[in-house]
Design an enzyme around this catalytic site. Sequence first.
Site, short mmCIF file in Angstrom:
data_model
loop_
_atom_site.label_atom_id
_atom_site.label_comp_id
_atom_site.label_asym_id
_atom_site.label_seq_id
_atom_site.Cartn_x
_atom_site.Cartn_y
_atom_site.Cartn_z
N HIS A 1 -3.07 7.65 4.62
CA HIS A 1 -2.50 8.64 4.46
C HIS A 1 -2.75 9.96 5.26
O HIS A 1 -4.03 10.15 5.15
CB HIS A 1 -2.55 8.99 2.85
CG HIS A 1 -1.71 8.01 1.94
ND1 HIS A 1 -0.57 7.73 2.21
CD2 HIS A 1 -2.41 7.01 1.22
CE1 HIS A 1 -0.09 6.76 1.14
NE2 HIS A 1 -1.21 6.16 0.66
N ASP B 1 5.54 -5.29 -1.77
CA ASP B 1 4.33 -4.61 -1.91
C ASP B 1 4.68 -3.14 -2.22
O ASP B 1 5.42 -2.54 -1.24
CB ASP B 1 3.35 -4.94 -1.07
CG ASP B 1 2.09 -4.43 -1.22
OD1 ASP B 1 1.59 -4.42 -2.40
OD2 ASP B 1 1.45 -3.75 -0.37
N ARG C 1 2.83 1.60 8.61
CA ARG C 1 3.60 2.81 8.32
C ARG C 1 4.54 2.93 9.36
O ARG C 1 5.47 3.97 9.06
CB ARG C 1 2.54 3.92 8.06
CG ARG C 1 1.40 3.96 7.30
CD ARG C 1 2.00 3.86 6.01
NE ARG C 1 0.78 4.09 5.04
CZ ARG C 1 0.89 3.60 3.72
NH1 ARG C 1 1.98 3.01 3.30
NH2 ARG C 1 -0.24 4.09 3.00
N ASP D 1 -5.92 -4.00 2.80
CA ASP D 1 -5.09 -3.24 2.28
C ASP D 1 -5.12 -1.60 2.61
O ASP D 1 -5.03 -0.84 2.00
CB ASP D 1 -4.83 -3.15 0.85
CG ASP D 1 -3.65 -2.72 0.04
OD1 ASP D 1 -2.78 -2.21 0.51
OD2 ASP D 1 -3.76 -2.52 -1.27
N HIS E 1 -0.90 -1.77 5.95
CA HIS E 1 0.17 -0.92 6.05
C HIS E 1 0.20 0.03 7.54
O HIS E 1 -0.68 0.71 7.49
CB HIS E 1 0.13 0.12 4.92
CG HIS E 1 0.28 -0.66 3.59
ND1 HIS E 1 1.57 -1.10 3.16
CD2 HIS E 1 -0.56 -1.30 2.65
CE1 HIS E 1 1.29 -1.41 1.69
NE2 HIS E 1 0.04 -1.86 1.63
N ASN F 1 6.90 -1.90 3.10
CA ASN F 1 6.95 -0.71 2.47
C ASN F 1 7.03 0.72 3.48
O ASN F 1 6.43 1.62 3.15
CB ASN F 1 6.17 -0.30 1.33
CG ASN F 1 4.69 -0.28 1.57
OD1 ASN F 1 4.26 -0.65 2.54
ND2 ASN F 1 3.94 0.33 0.83
N HIS G 1 2.29 -7.79 -5.47
CA HIS G 1 1.32 -6.83 -5.68
C HIS G 1 1.62 -6.93 -7.34
O HIS G 1 2.62 -6.45 -7.88
CB HIS G 1 2.04 -5.72 -5.41
CG HIS G 1 1.64 -4.14 -5.74
ND1 HIS G 1 0.95 -3.48 -5.13
CD2 HIS G 1 1.41 -3.84 -7.10
CE1 HIS G 1 0.89 -2.31 -5.86
NE2 HIS G 1 1.11 -2.44 -7.18
N HIS H 1 -3.28 -7.95 4.90
CA HIS H 1 -2.51 -7.03 4.37
C HIS H 1 -2.72 -5.74 4.58
O HIS H 1 -3.80 -5.08 4.40
CB HIS H 1 -2.85 -7.03 2.75
CG HIS H 1 -2.22 -6.27 1.93
ND1 HIS H 1 -1.59 -6.81 0.50
CD2 HIS H 1 -1.62 -5.00 1.76
CE1 HIS H 1 -1.02 -5.90 -0.04
NE2 HIS H 1 -1.08 -4.87 0.56
ZN LIG Z 1 0.15 -3.29 -3.33
ZN LIG Z 2 -0.57 -2.95 -0.06
#
Ligand SMILES: [Zn+2]
Ligand SMILES: [Zn+2]
Lengths: 439, 327
Positions: free
Chosen positions: A320, A163, A75, A316, A73, A105, A190, A71
């Site tokens: 950012h 997610d 980006r 996760d 991200h 996402n 999620h 899991h």
């Molecule tokens: Zn999530």
């Molecule tokens: Zn996530």
Amino acid sequence: MEAISKLRDVCDYAIANIKVVDPENERIFPGCVGVEGGKIAFVEEGLPEFGDKTVYDGGGLHLSPGFVDIHVHLREPGYEHKETIHTGTVAAASGGFTSVACMPNTSPAIDNKSVVDFILRKAKLSGFAKVYPVAAATVGREGERLTEIGRLVSAGAVAVSDDGAPVSTAQMVRRVLEYASRFDIPLIEHCEDPSTSAGGVMNEGFYSTKLGLPSVPAFSEELCLARDLIVLNAVKSKLHVAHVSTRGAVNRIREAKENGLPVTAETAPHYISLEEKDLETYDTNFRVNPPLRSAEDREAIIEGLKDGTLDCIASDHAPHAQEEKQVEFEYAPPGMIGLETTFSVVLTHLVEPRHLALPQALALITYKAAQALGIPGGTLRKGDAADLVLFDPTVTWIVSSDGFYSKSRNSPYIGRKLSGRVLHTILDGTPVVPSEAAL
Amino acid sequence: MTLGRNDLLGLEGMSAEEINLILDTADSFKEISERPVKKVPALRGKTVVNLFFEPSTRTRTSFELAEKRLSADTVNISASTSSVKKGETLRDTAENIQAMKIDLIVMRHSAAGAPHFLAGLLDAAVVNAGDGCHEHPTQGLLDIFTLREKLGDLRGKRIVIVGDVAHSRVARSDVFGLTTLGAEVVLCAPPTMIPRDIERFGVQVETNLKRAIEGADAINVLRIQLERQKVNLFPSSLEYNEVYGITAESLAWATPECLIMHPGPMNRGVEISQEVADSDRAVILDQVTNGVAVRMAVLYLICGVGQKEGLIEEEVQSAPEENREAV
Ligand SMILES: [Zn+2]
Ligand SMILES: [Zn+2]
């Protein structure tokens, strides 16, 4: 370990004088590993005869299968100012991860074949870790229409998820589970009930009262999970629960597993190491979704890992940019980076307090994680890809914001002391050295 | 004695000694506001910026008067939080202000923790003039000042706070300050407006108004935000008035001397009746008067000038004879 950096030129070699950690067989023993053609040729105890093979001295380090993070991200596409596939996989390699699953996402979302193709191509070009795309369950993650799951799977997607948010409705969960079962891939949920979580930025309880921040009750996670489990019971497909953070959710998953439901679950390093009280300084690096919970929840999560209710740990990793996080707490986007600290957090918060022995703890970020998604990796069997990590569990280090390969710096562990450091990561038999990355 | 801090972000964690120092200092300053010439040179040469991200005529005016009576140079900046989304961040706004060499920022912001964020960024002192649903320390101090003025030692005094405690920064600052000073604090509201685990701060929660205000020495009536109906925290202002309104009838349950406070602005006829608001028991305007004195004390102590021993005495000696005794 000097010679390791020269390994690029070598096809057949062995690493000796190491402590082999074999999570799958729950063993740890002094031994050696042989690599041939990028694959594991043998894993043996002691120091056998190597013939004409090149032998590298492991210097007494621990060797484990490369870590698997299901899991992450990355980006890209769309948020390259936070992270790219390149910087994210370099961060992965630096943290000992040889396989990562990336969440959909992005912008555009991973909801069509061409985005999957793009990600796989980029990942291959970088060559720092294996990337397994998780496709969106619904088009644009909007909860209205199913994505072309069959085409996404044939392009290389390994699961579906919306997610960032749960799948919109019970009926949509049903359709996704039913349809995905044909392709034998899980839906990664999620879990968060939006009607009870809307606007909340931290866990509801004593600390949200104290800090005056809008809050999300713990039962919001459990509500959504209960819905999904009820549907799962009727559909019999695969459900994987992402980032479990509450005692209530752990209990429901335990019960569902006892009832034989095909459910797997992960938690994240921050739910075993941090709590809501860490928000007292309003440091936005601690804002994450689901939010950091209570001490009781943290205990229940650790208990869930010990008894197998929770199958694995995934970071996760949610980068950012600094300017996005350097704002008022409730305006900051939720998420924390984790690829470069997960291993050390597992060591510091599960192994050192003796909740789990080292092989069992590493199982959570190796073969058990891979199994939950049905992807390869995390084992030391003959013929497996030689994805390996060498680490020193005794080293302690202070996390520093300058020390990350990730493009972002939003780590809650900055300034904290962690134990265990990854020293070398080997992908398909070749060392990947983050410092050599053309950033 | 000096205040052991550079900023005033909240009353949580503030010691009784610190609170009493501010209140005692405010006692001295209250007298200044009674003079024909309401000005002392205590903060001459200091620059104070009132940075308000939420409109608040009362609090801003009170701070501004406090600053002017201390001879500080003051600038008011009204910014809207919506500009944060598209334009300049709080960080940039604050750093720009600091670059103009100011000494102190008084900030009102709709986000909890915003002053803490600011204080971490700047060398200038920060005074929280209300942050989201978190704290409003100068309001808490002026409430306590008013209570102390009327009731004396607050130890064991039953102080009831009625209203939307969950969304009230005033309630939090009152709770932190009053419990530190040993008062018995009772919170009364519909269960939808009681935040989780607030009892852990050493307060009682009583959702029944009659039981809450029996034996009360003072009731602080919080302003009810009518828009909270939209999120179903209460069904209607009519019902709120009937069940939680402080009216002549409900006040009959309290002791005859029970004081009535309100942080303003009031919704007359909703959380408080006209009759009660205008009664002798109401000390609502005293709160406003005291607010200026308390803010003068806070600014004076935070600006560090309090460290110069005897400055207050010096000001007071220059005061007209008849006012000396009050100090
Ligand atoms: Zn999530
Ligand atoms: Zn996530």
